[in-house]
Design an enzyme around this catalytic site. Structure first.
Site, PDB file in Angstrom:
ATOM      1  CB  THR A 243      -0.937   0.001   1.213  1.00  0.00           C
ATOM      2  OG1 THR A 243      -0.202  -0.458   2.341  1.00  0.00           O
ATOM      3  CG2 THR A 243      -2.122  -0.899   0.977  1.00  0.00           C
ATOM      4  CG  ASN A 263       3.530  -3.538   5.479  1.00  0.00           C
ATOM      5  OD1 ASN A 263       3.156  -2.391   5.624  1.00  0.00           O
ATOM      6  ND2 ASN A 263       2.763  -4.570   5.763  1.00  0.00           N
ATOM      7  CG  ASP A 308       4.649  -2.769   9.159  1.00  0.00           C
ATOM      8  OD1 ASP A 308       4.362  -2.435   7.999  1.00  0.00           O
ATOM      9  OD2 ASP A 308       4.152  -2.233  10.161  1.00  0.00           O
ATOM     10  CB  CYS A 614      -9.249  -5.540  21.714  1.00  0.00           C
ATOM     11  SG  CYS A 614     -10.507  -6.826  21.719  1.00  0.00           S
ATOM     12  CG  HIS A 618      -9.630  -0.556  22.865  1.00  0.00           C
ATOM     13  ND1 HIS A 618     -10.187   0.594  23.374  1.00  0.00           N
ATOM     14  CD2 HIS A 618     -10.446  -0.967  21.871  1.00  0.00           C
ATOM     15  CE1 HIS A 618     -11.325   0.847  22.719  1.00  0.00           C
ATOM     16  NE2 HIS A 618     -11.496  -0.064  21.799  1.00  0.00           N
ATOM     17  CG  MET A 657     -16.628  -0.379  19.979  1.00  0.00           C
ATOM     18  SD  MET A 657     -15.024  -1.216  19.937  1.00  0.00           S
ATOM     19  CE  MET A 657     -15.550  -2.908  20.264  1.00  0.00           C
TER      20      MET A 657
HETATM   21  O1  LIG Z   1       0.562  -1.204   5.574  1.00  0.00           O
HETATM   22  C1  LIG Z   1      -0.306  -0.341   5.544  1.00  0.00           C
HETATM   23  O2  LIG Z   1      -1.222  -0.305   4.705  1.00  0.00           O
HETATM   24  C2  LIG Z   1      -0.217   0.723   6.568  1.00  0.00           C
HETATM   25  C3  LIG Z   1      -1.107   1.794   6.620  1.00  0.00           C
HETATM   26  C4  LIG Z   1      -0.935   2.787   7.605  1.00  0.00           C
HETATM   27  C5  LIG Z   1      -1.909   3.909   7.550  1.00  0.00           C
HETATM   28  O3  LIG Z   1      -2.726   3.906   6.607  1.00  0.00           O
HETATM   29  O4  LIG Z   1      -1.955   4.795   8.367  1.00  0.00           O
HETATM   30  C6  LIG Z   1       0.146   2.654   8.531  1.00  0.00           C
HETATM   31  C7  LIG Z   1       0.995   1.542   8.373  1.00  0.00           C
HETATM   32  N1  LIG Z   1       0.794   0.618   7.425  1.00  0.00           N
HETATM   33  C8  LIG Z   1       2.139   1.329   9.208  1.00  0.00           C
HETATM   34  O5  LIG Z   1       2.855   0.330   9.014  1.00  0.00           O
HETATM   35  C9  LIG Z   1       2.433   2.240  10.237  1.00  0.00           C
HETATM   36  O6  LIG Z   1       3.441   2.092  10.945  1.00  0.00           O
HETATM   37  C10 LIG Z   1       1.554   3.335  10.429  1.00  0.00           C
HETATM   38  C11 LIG Z   1       1.566   4.343  11.397  1.00  0.00           C
HETATM   39  C12 LIG Z   1       0.466   5.103  11.134  1.00  0.00           C
HETATM   40  C13 LIG Z   1      -0.037   6.250  11.881  1.00  0.00           C
HETATM   41  O7  LIG Z   1      -0.737   7.069  11.276  1.00  0.00           O
HETATM   42  O8  LIG Z   1       0.213   6.320  13.103  1.00  0.00           O
HETATM   43  N2  LIG Z   1      -0.180   4.629  10.051  1.00  0.00           N
HETATM   44  C14 LIG Z   1       0.463   3.537   9.601  1.00  0.00           C
HETATM   45 CA   LIG Z   2       2.107  -1.392   7.495  1.00  0.00          CA
END
Ligand SMILES: O=C(O)c1cc(C(=O)O)c2c(n1)C(=O)C(=O)c1cc(C(=O)O)[nH]c1-2
Ligand SMILES: [Ca+2]
Length: 707
Positions: A243, A263, A308, A614, A618, A657
């Site tokens: 993505t 990733n 990741d 969760c 959470h 939620m």
């Molecule tokens: O693999 C993904 O599709 C994806 C999406 C997102 C996102 O959309 O915010 C994050 C991550 N990965 C990710 O690995 C990550 O560390 C991350 C931190 C954040 C955030 O806004 O705090 N989004 C994302």
């Molecule tokens: Ca990710």
């Protein structure tokens, strides 16, 4: 050259430095402004000029735009606020009404990183996958598109969310999405800014049958990428990932658009691709032609990703002397901990060096830039546990870095957050409505022992590294209390501005890191600041609001920088500001004595289910971190029915939620309740004791850390 008035204005931003017209200010994404009325000699007198309270107390990651005295700020839940940039007065607002039950379809809080501006319109993505175009003057909707086609979501099987900032290039609005923790096949779409017509789409990982998607990516995927995947791995069901959830950049010099690719899905490389192949274009920068999306080149930073290690982090371009000639380069600090310098036109690897401590690679091959793996780090192949640094949150995440052409330094909001990687027991099994990593979710958290917590807390770090790309070395660093600090702004006044996880907003000397100013913004800051002028006066502004994945997932452990209670707002500073923040209740969610009894026979399974369904919002081990309600003290854990109404039947969907009766049976949901009651009992006295001080605010030292 097809760039139009707005494109020229973004490129020649220094001719009208009062504006901030694109995510990284100019297409270079350097986040450098030449404004210097606020500078080293007077920044100590900086004052709050105005503040604007937001209606979403969750993570705020937006970079506001400023065009002709109007600020366009996107907030959590994909809302847009148009403010008078001189006063903070609300001019208009737009709420796309994102349904609350999809908060758990994204990994990391319902954030939004910002809007794009083009020719009198503002554009932004919504968490449920739409792209919205508004008239910049009135806030009236001009058009709206669903950016997620039916065939991409495969019914309910895959999950897409949009939280990245859009970029507008040559009249095309570029937008990606997130979802690789759930099952997604990443892609970027380009829409005509005037009409909303789809112009091109580029998928970042192959079609699982190696068939054409009738997209710009067809040839590159079928000729180059497909053969780097096993034809039978779990990616064929789970989408493969890749993505493009944060950075997309355009370089007018190379005339290329760069897609920053994420990733794998699932994370586990053995399960995803049978442990075979590099899995293009995961962990890569892909360069395409702006008009058509046609593939030009790619550079893969993390082949065989299983950590990741997204390469989605901001892509910056700059001119740099290399062997006596000036070259146009991309500089990039992805999650994997290495700082890459690539030729912007060809993608040629010029050099790479780790900008943080890392333990997964022995270094990079000096010719190809390919990592030389530490065999122990390949946990999916060797079957052992791996304590990885960087962990899944990276040496640098979405918090944007900055570059000052005056100092020649790149300022990276760096961090260290380790992660314990271990294979899911018994092969890959997907749980609907949850993260599906192919990892053992019993291990993705931390045991609540003083030894484990103390050791882990010692490894949590956050700092600014002022990186010299010419020498590929740190010139100096500024240490913070912990990770997850905001992005950085560099200015012609030789200043850096950064908001911190502890709620302080700082100005530093860009030449040596000396701390010149700070302001108590009351809540953690994770967004990057901007600067602009209104009625001839310079302002510095930032969105305040604690959230994102670090506090969501790490829960109580994310209190590394101290306690913060979220009060989200936009704040703006000037040298003659006269505003003052109202006092706030800093106590947050207070411990409430839990029911004394719980069923120890089901709490282990409750823990596993909590970590699976969760914990991502959470908090690890059911400890909250000041954003969402702390479930240990929640009224709903007191009665089986009340808890089931919320978790099973969706009584609180309007607040984000979701209901889980489609993924868990009533007795499973009840075992989660029993587990939370256990955790509340285990930690109640500790949390009460932590508040026994003058302010009644928890102190780090007493949160289960060895004395
Ligand atoms: O693999 C993904 O599709 C994806 C999406 C997102 C996102 O959309 O915010 C994050 C991550 N990965 C990710 O690995 C990550 O560390 C991350 C931190 C954040 C955030 O806004 O705090 N989004 C994302
Ligand atoms: Ca990710």
């Amino acid at each position: 050259d097809g760039l139009g008035d707005t494109g020229q204005a973004i490129i020649h931003a220094d001719d009208h430095p009062e504006n901030w017209m694109s995510y990284g200010r100019t297409y270079t994404e350097q986040r450098y402004s030449p404004l210097e009325d606020i500078n080293k000699s007077n920044v100590g007198n900086l004052k709050l000029a105005w503040y604007f309270d937001l209606d979403t107390n969750r993570g705020q990651e937006g970079t506001p735009l400023v065009v002709d005295g109007v600020m366009y700020a996107t907030t959590n839940w994909s809302k847009m606020k148009a403010l008078d940039a001189a006063t903070g007065k609300l001019l208009w607002q737009y709420d796309p009404r994102v349904p609350g039950n999809i908060a758990d379809k994204g990994c990391c809080d319902t954030v939004n990183r910002g809007a794009g501006y083009w020719n009198g319109k503002v554009f932004f993505g919504t968490f449920d996958g739409r792209l919205v175009a508004l008239d910049a003057k009135t806030g009236k909707k001009v058009w709206e598109k669903n950016t997620i086609p039916k065939e991409a979501s495969l019914g309910q099987q895959r999950s897409y969310t949009v939280d990245g900032a859009v970029r507008v290039v040559k009249g095309l609005v570029l937008i990606g999405n997130g979802g690789s923790e759930f099952g997604a096949r990443g892609f970027v779409s380009a829409y005509d800014a005037e009409t909303g017509a789809l112009k091109w789409r580029f998928y970042t990982v192959p079609n699982n049958k190696n068939q054409p998607d009738h997209a710009a990516s067809d040839e590159a995927l079928m000729k180059k990428a497909y053969k780097t995947w096993s034809p039978t791995g779990a990616w064929t069901q789970q989408g493969g990932g890749g993505t493009v959830w944060d950075s997309i950049a355009y370089d007018p010099v190379a005339d290329l658009v760069y897609l920053a690719v994420g990733n794998g899905s699932p994370w586990n490389y053995k399960y995803r691709s049978d442990g075979i192949g590099d899995n293009l274009f995961l962990g890569s920068i892909v360069a395409v032609k702006p008009e058509t999306g046609e593939y030009v080149w790619h550079f893969q930073e993390t082949p065989m990703d299983q950590w990741d290690y997204t390469s989605v982090q901001q892509i910056m371009t700059l001119d740099m002397p290399i062997n006596g000639e000036t070259r146009r380069v991309i500089v990039h600090a992805p999650k994997n901990g290495f700082f890459y310098i690539l030729d912007a036109k060809t993608g040629e690897f010029l050099s790479g060096k780790n900008y943080v401590y890392q333990n997964w690679a022995q270094g990079l091959d000096p010719v190809t830039g390919r990592p030389i793996y530490n065999p122990d780090a390949l946990y999916t192949l060797n079957g052992k546990e791996w304590y990885g640094i960087p962990g899944d949150l990276g040496g640098h995440n979405f918090a944007a870095m900055a570059y000052s052409p005056k100092t020649g330094l790149v300022y990276i909001p760096a961090q260290q957050v380790p992660f314990l990687y271990k294979n899911q027991v018994g092969g890959f099994k997907a749980h609907p409505d949850s993260w599906n990593l192919g990892l053992d979710m019993n291990k993705a958290g931390l045991p609540d022992t003083p030894e484990a917590r103390t050791a882990f807390m010692k490894d949590l770090k956050g700092w600014i590294v002022a990186w010299d790309p010419k020498t590929q070395k740190a010139a100096w660093t500024v240490d913070h209390k912990g990770p997850w600090n905001g992005g950085i702004l560099a200015t012609g006044g030789d200043l850096l501005f950064q908001g911190l996880a502890n709620g302080e907003f700082h100005a530093y000397d860009a030449t040596n890191g000396a701390d010149l100013y700070h302001f108590d913004a009351q809540s953690g800051i994770i967004a990057p600041p901007i600067t602009y002028k209104a009625h001839g006066k310079q302002y510095v502004a930032v969105e305040v609001g604690w959230g994102g994945i670090y506090p969501f997932f790490l829960g109580g452990l994310a209190r590394t920088s101290g306690w913060t209670v979220n009060h989200s707002r936009v704040v703006a500073f000037s040298l003659d500001g006269k505003a003052e923040l109202p006092p706030q209740n800093d106590k947050g969610f207070l411990p409430v004595k839990p029911p004394a009894q719980y069923d120890t026979k089901v709490t282990d399974n409750g823990y596993f289910l909590f970590q699976t369904y969760c914990a991502a919002c959470h908090g690890d081990n059911a400890e909250g971190a000041g954003v969402l309600p702390d479930l240990r003290w929640s009224g709903s854990i007191r009665h089986q029915d009340a808890f089931y109404n919320v978790v099973g039947r969706g009584a609180l969907t309007a607040y984000g939620m979701d209901r889980f009766d489609t993924s868990m049976k009533p007795d499973e949901i009840e075992s989660i309740r029993q587990f939370i009651i256990k955790r509340a009992n285990d930690t109640y006295q500790r949390e009460v004791d932590a508040r026994k001080n003058d302010k009644g605010i928890p102190e780090n030292a007493t949160l289960g850390i060895a004395p």
